[in-house]
Design a protein around this motif. Sequence first.
Motif, PDB file in Angstrom:
ATOM      1  N   ASN B  71      11.171 -11.033  -1.254  1.00 25.16           N
ATOM      2  CA  ASN B  71       9.360 -11.052  -0.511  1.00 25.16           C
ATOM      3  C   ASN B  71       8.836  -9.983  -1.542  1.00 25.16           C
ATOM      4  N   ILE B  72       8.725 -10.505  -2.519  1.00 29.50           N
ATOM      5  CA  ILE B  72       8.228  -9.476  -3.373  1.00 29.50           C
ATOM      6  C   ILE B  72       6.618 -10.332  -4.247  1.00 29.50           C
ATOM      7  N   ASN B  73       5.345  -9.662  -3.407  1.00 31.34           N
ATOM      8  CA  ASN B  73       4.432 -10.414  -4.149  1.00 31.34           C
ATOM      9  C   ASN B  73       2.743  -9.436  -3.641  1.00 31.34           C
ATOM     10  N   LEU B  74       1.914  -9.952  -3.680  1.00 31.25           N
ATOM     11  CA  LEU B  74       0.727  -9.351  -3.853  1.00 31.25           C
ATOM     12  C   LEU B  74       0.525  -8.146  -2.058  1.00 31.25           C
ATOM     13  N   LYS B  75       0.869  -9.275  -1.273  1.00 34.27           N
ATOM     14  CA  LYS B  75       0.888  -9.334   0.140  1.00 34.27           C
ATOM     15  C   LYS B  75       1.843  -7.859   0.252  1.00 34.27           C
ATOM     16  N   SER B  76       2.997  -7.979  -0.486  1.00 31.14           N
ATOM     17  CA  SER B  76       4.007  -7.097  -0.068  1.00 31.14           C
ATOM     18  C   SER B  76       3.984  -5.268  -0.541  1.00 31.14           C
ATOM     19  N   PHE B  77       2.931  -6.064  -1.386  1.00 35.51           N
ATOM     20  CA  PHE B  77       2.657  -4.660  -2.421  1.00 35.51           C
ATOM     21  C   PHE B  77       2.457  -3.104  -1.913  1.00 35.51           C
ATOM     22  N   HIS B  78       1.416  -3.150  -0.936  1.00 34.55           N
ATOM     23  CA  HIS B  78       1.274  -2.175  -0.417  1.00 34.55           C
ATOM     24  C   HIS B  78       2.369  -1.552   0.601  1.00 34.55           C
ATOM     25  N   SER B  79       3.389  -2.320   1.405  1.00 36.08           N
ATOM     26  CA  SER B  79       4.543  -1.855   2.024  1.00 36.08           C
ATOM     27  C   SER B  79       5.613  -1.307   0.951  1.00 36.08           C
ATOM     28  N   ILE B  80       5.935  -1.744   0.107  1.00 36.97           N
ATOM     29  CA  ILE B  80       7.403  -1.489  -1.007  1.00 36.97           C
ATOM     30  C   ILE B  80       5.925   0.127  -1.420  1.00 36.97           C
ATOM     31  N   LEU B  81       5.202   0.184  -2.137  1.00 37.07           N
ATOM     32  CA  LEU B  81       4.465   1.891  -2.390  1.00 37.07           C
ATOM     33  C   LEU B  81       4.447   2.788  -1.372  1.00 37.07           C
ATOM     34  N   ASP B  82       4.453   2.354   0.170  1.00 37.72           N
ATOM     35  CA  ASP B  82       4.939   3.030   1.132  1.00 37.72           C
ATOM     36  C   ASP B  82       6.164   3.464   1.457  1.00 37.72           C
ATOM     37  N   ALA B  83       6.428   2.589   1.346  1.00 36.49           N
ATOM     38  CA  ALA B  83       8.113   2.730   1.144  1.00 36.49           C
ATOM     39  C   ALA B  83       8.600   3.440   0.142  1.00 36.49           C
ATOM     40  N   MET B  84       8.291   3.668  -1.057  1.00 34.53           N
ATOM     41  CA  MET B  84       8.359   3.968  -1.916  1.00 34.53           C
ATOM     42  C   MET B  84       7.861   5.602  -1.652  1.00 34.53           C
ATOM     43  N   GLN B  89       9.604  10.653  -0.650  1.00 35.39           N
ATOM     44  CA  GLN B  89       9.131  12.120  -0.503  1.00 35.39           C
ATOM     45  C   GLN B  89       8.229  12.394  -1.355  1.00 35.39           C
ATOM     46  N   ALA B  90       7.316  11.181  -1.914  1.00 40.30           N
ATOM     47  CA  ALA B  90       5.948  11.676  -3.025  1.00 40.30           C
ATOM     48  C   ALA B  90       4.925  11.179  -2.707  1.00 40.30           C
ATOM     49  N   GLU B  91       3.738  12.186  -3.208  1.00 39.03           N
ATOM     50  CA  GLU B  91       2.751  12.477  -3.187  1.00 39.03           C
ATOM     51  C   GLU B  91       2.019  11.104  -3.519  1.00 39.03           C
ATOM     52  N   GLU B  92       2.575  10.760  -4.497  1.00 38.28           N
ATOM     53  CA  GLU B  92       1.819   8.775  -5.436  1.00 38.28           C
ATOM     54  C   GLU B  92       3.116   8.328  -5.151  1.00 38.28           C
ATOM     55  N   ALA B  93       2.809   7.067  -5.635  1.00 41.08           N
ATOM     56  CA  ALA B  93       3.810   5.711  -5.624  1.00 41.08           C
ATOM     57  C   ALA B  93       3.217   4.300  -6.457  1.00 41.08           C
ATOM     58  N   HIS B  94       4.177   4.461  -7.637  1.00 41.29           N
ATOM     59  CA  HIS B  94       3.586   2.862  -8.538  1.00 41.29           C
ATOM     60  C   HIS B  94       4.456   2.342  -8.706  1.00 41.29           C
ATOM     61  N   MET B  95       3.803   0.915  -8.607  1.00 41.87           N
ATOM     62  CA  MET B  95       5.106   0.021  -9.528  1.00 41.87           C
ATOM     63  C   MET B  95       3.807  -1.284 -10.047  1.00 41.87           C
ATOM     64  N   GLU B  96       4.964  -1.614 -11.239  1.00 40.76           N
ATOM     65  CA  GLU B  96       3.705  -2.663 -11.699  1.00 40.76           C
ATOM     66  C   GLU B  96       5.051  -3.907 -12.161  1.00 40.76           C
ATOM     67  N   ILE B  97       4.732  -4.699 -11.660  1.00 45.54           N
ATOM     68  CA  ILE B  97       5.435  -6.409 -12.631  1.00 45.54           C
ATOM     69  C   ILE B  97       4.528  -6.810 -13.596  1.00 45.54           C
ATOM     70  N   MET B 122       0.531  -6.797 -12.128  1.00 46.43           N
ATOM     71  CA  MET B 122      -0.050  -5.959 -11.210  1.00 46.43           C
ATOM     72  C   MET B 122       0.024  -4.857 -11.572  1.00 46.43           C
ATOM     73  N   HIS B 123      -0.646  -3.830 -11.132  1.00 43.38           N
ATOM     74  CA  HIS B 123      -0.453  -2.623 -10.750  1.00 43.38           C
ATOM     75  C   HIS B 123      -1.185  -2.151 -10.334  1.00 43.38           C
ATOM     76  N   GLY B 124       0.305  -2.133  -8.821  1.00 42.01           N
ATOM     77  CA  GLY B 124      -0.191  -1.013  -7.503  1.00 42.01           C
ATOM     78  C   GLY B 124      -0.314   0.310  -7.571  1.00 42.01           C
ATOM     79  N   SER B 125      -1.025   1.255  -7.396  1.00 43.51           N
ATOM     80  CA  SER B 125      -0.795   2.635  -6.750  1.00 43.51           C
ATOM     81  C   SER B 125      -0.956   3.056  -5.554  1.00 43.51           C
ATOM     82  N   LEU B 126      -0.445   4.181  -4.667  1.00 37.74           N
ATOM     83  CA  LEU B 126      -0.988   4.337  -3.730  1.00 37.74           C
ATOM     84  C   LEU B 126      -0.567   6.124  -3.905  1.00 37.74           C
ATOM     85  N   ASP B 127      -1.724   6.428  -3.336  1.00 44.67           N
ATOM     86  CA  ASP B 127      -1.193   8.011  -2.740  1.00 44.67           C
ATOM     87  C   ASP B 127      -2.241   8.552  -1.698  1.00 44.67           C
ATOM     88  N   LYS B 128      -3.466   8.665  -1.392  1.00 47.02           N
ATOM     89  CA  LYS B 128      -3.944   8.483  -0.399  1.00 47.02           C
ATOM     90  C   LYS B 128      -4.528   7.328   0.003  1.00 47.02           C
TER      91      LYS B 128
END
Lengths: 258, 258, 258, 258
Positions: B71-84, B89-97, B122-128
């Motif tokens: 279930n790794i795709n554009l739609k689940s990107f946010h959930s994966i970054l959030d889980a990371m 316990q990071a302030e910032e998460a990145h995933m590149e596929i 796809m390069h997704g990142s999540l901080d705030k």
Amino acid sequence: MKDIQSQPDSRRINIKKVGVKDISYPITVLDKAKTVQRTVARVNMYVNLPHQFKGTHMSRFVEILNRFHGNINLKSFHSILDAMKNRLQAEEAHMEIEFPFFLKHRDCGAAMAAISEYSCKMHGSLDKVDDLILTVQVPISAPSPIQSNEGLPKSLGRWGIADVSLRFSHFIWIEDLIEMVENITCHDLSWHDEMDTSGDSLSVEDMTKRLSKKIADHPHISWFSVTVENFSKNYSTFATLEWPAEGDTFRHWPTERQ
Amino acid sequence: MKDIQSQPDSRRINIKKVGVKDISYPITVLDKAKTVQRTVARVNMYVNLPHQFKGTHMSRFVEILNRFHGNINLKSFHSILDAMKNRLQAEEAHMEIEFPFFLKHRDCGAAMAAISEYSCKMHGSLDKVDDLILTVQVPISAPSPIQSNEGLPKSLGRWGIADVSLRFSHFIWIEDLIEMVENITCHDLSWHDEMDTSGDSLSVEDMTKRLSKKIADHPHISWFSVTVENFSKNYSTFATLEWPAEGDTFRHWPTERQ
Amino acid sequence: MKDIQSQPDSRRINIKKVGVKDISYPITVLDKAKTVQRTVARVNMYVNLPHQFKGTHMSRFVEILNRFHGNINLKSFHSILDAMKNRLQAEEAHMEIEFPFFLKHRDCGAAMAAISEYSCKMHGSLDKVDDLILTVQVPISAPSPIQSNEGLPKSLGRWGIADVSLRFSHFIWIEDLIEMVENITCHDLSWHDEMDTSGDSLSVEDMTKRLSKKIADHPHISWFSVTVENFSKNYSTFATLEWPAEGDTFRHWPTERQ
Amino acid sequence: MKDIQSQPDSRRINIKKVGVKDISYPITVLDKAKTVQRTVARVNMYVNLPHQFKGTHMSRFVEILNRFHGNINLKSFHSILDAMKNRLQAEEAHMEIEFPFFLKHRDCGAAMAAISEYSCKMHGSLDKVDDLILTVQVPISAPSPIQSNEGLPKSLGRWGIADVSLRFSHFIWIEDLIEMVENITCHDLSWHDEMDTSGDSLSVEDMTKRLSKKIADHPHISWFSVTVENFSKNYSTFATLEWPAEGDTFRHWPTERQ
């Protein structure tokens, strides 16, 4: 855990190859202009496994390579292979070196005068007799009718590559081999003439046969294999011709019946 | 200048990135045709180093990846970054596929109808907030006037590649992005018309600007970077245009003054 | 077909980069031993797009490269960038060269004395001022307690790689930089001591911080970025530390509070 | 020596191979778990040149590939080769597919439980009879005595790779082949026991012979070639054993005489 009795018998099961590979190493290549060209080669050295061979003997390959450091070229090939046979008590020794070779000339299809790079390879082996195969890869540009404002042909991209391997009876300069190939692969305009009709002159089979004909005419080339590859967007098409092929009895290039 | 006695203070010197890279992993991409396309991605996952981070925590990245397996795709990107972020316990998460995307269509310049491969990233990142950059590489064939006996254009080789990266305000299908790019890069015959005059339509700068104009017109694209590369035999020429560039204040593509 | 009125306005939309890339080119590097090392570089040259730039001007990049042929090294970097700015009427010029650098020494973890290869990169740019970033990649062997019969450490494989990029206020020899890194990465036995307890000394974070501390102590290094990568079978783990990081106000490495 | 007037005679000089290569293509592989694994293969298809062959016939290779789209696997290999022979009127047809195969298991030496990737290759050919060679590459981790805080072995890097090619008389699952190899290559602790004495159990020759012994014992394997490669920092050492080797008359693996 493991049955000592059932260990393979090294007296009857021989390891086919043992050695070192992917050594990046500076080498010298003698130019036709009699100047020394320094480049960087990827080197593989291996032998058939002598009896009692131990892995620690691996260091001997690199010892030999270092001993010839600064003097690794076509002329020293035999001496290196001979040293490998003796030092490792092997019946058979192999060395492969692969390196970029540079020519400064206005080659056809280049968008500008530049130093052209050609990937070259030498595979030497020695058992009772010497054997050496020389390989040169010559890139082929997309044919172009366009002259830029500065009078240079404009690049329409990469058409493909010609890969020529051969054995020779007398020494052949890499420069001469490249020139021989480019004389065939660089007739952009003539390509275009034919393109307007069938375009067949651009087929990999036709190009392979034209190159083979040229190489077969060379008096010092005793065997060759030619592969021409044409790049498409997502794949390539290719054709390979080897001559004399295994099993070929005749040793001369056939002539058309009149 | 610096205090030799000093020891690094992990409270003040933070590691910028820590994570895993080059994981080869099967993923699914949702087709515009609403079917699921299965392909293989190369995955990088990393965070800024949380305090008390220990190397053994590395396994958590792969734990998360496995949890979303299938279930790794554009739609689940946010959930994966959030889980990371939470798990590490990071302030910032990145995933590149990075993955090959396949389209079955008679694309321009192909020597035959085939399944075309496009390299996507796809390069997704999540901080705030979330951020996602989508990249597609579209190969460009050498222009060809030739029709083969079977009515397919004959390949004259690889002219180059167009690399388009963008941020979007509303979801964009990869297929639509590819089509948008190929509409510009595939006018073989029109190329040839212009080639007879100046050939400028084949310059990387011109191609870059034509693509940028097209992409800038898309209502859902908020930022993009376009690089067009033209292959020569021994090197490439390229041009890159980014818009809005850093420091650009205006947010609309300029038009010529009448 | 295309609306001439809506062409992008080159007075306001500038191309960010235009140039040539992936040119394979022979270069010389000055050894600390004052001897000239000849190697082969991959070269990229690009500028911001000057007004009225035409694609045919691409040939000027290679003209400049050929003019400096045989004299491309750290010392001539500024002159080449200056020539690019002038010849192409650019506000900003960049050149990147990447090349294998060779050191003959018994380095730690090597299964035998050999010529070691280190991948180096120089990225020079010139607008109003000069900027140069030097990068060296130092491979790290798997720690090994084993002595072979010939007294050489036996290779247990590749542990990973250290990638160090830096700006310097005074010239630094590549040899010295490599030695500085290997002094940290080569303590096989000490590793083993610690391995028996926690093994943490082998974590990428720890290695990154130990290297950073060492580099930060060097009086001539004004900025650096260190990445340590540890190879696993199917992926890698890595950590990156940059200092001073963007936004860092202090310019000295922090000391522990007593 | 050769007739300069001569023209190549297509009736006697046959092109050895002609076809398409490097096609990136989605394929399915049947799991032992009876589920279908979807992956992406690199495909080569070629035949010996039939008389009157024209380059435009190249499209037929891709036509055949597309006809079997979604059904390209070990079972359909024969049908595809047969279609190639017929459609292209060839005496001999070849297809090579290379793809990553994924196994989800806690494999030895992995720093954490993960989906492991194994590079696989199938080379099928058909003239009068079928022939199929299956190749699997199994990475080998550096031996590690360390348990991390989370009870997972800590990666000490990449020791090397085992490359096993074989012909089988009855179908063999890729999973079983991988397990057979890893049973030999994964005894980290036993390695360490022996390492304290000689370390010879880590030599490429010893590993090659241990693997060969195991594979030779398999009743369904009629031929195999094993290559074990050990990575050093700047190069690799390797050993290759093939059995039965060309010219070998016996068909059973020898045992020590008591």
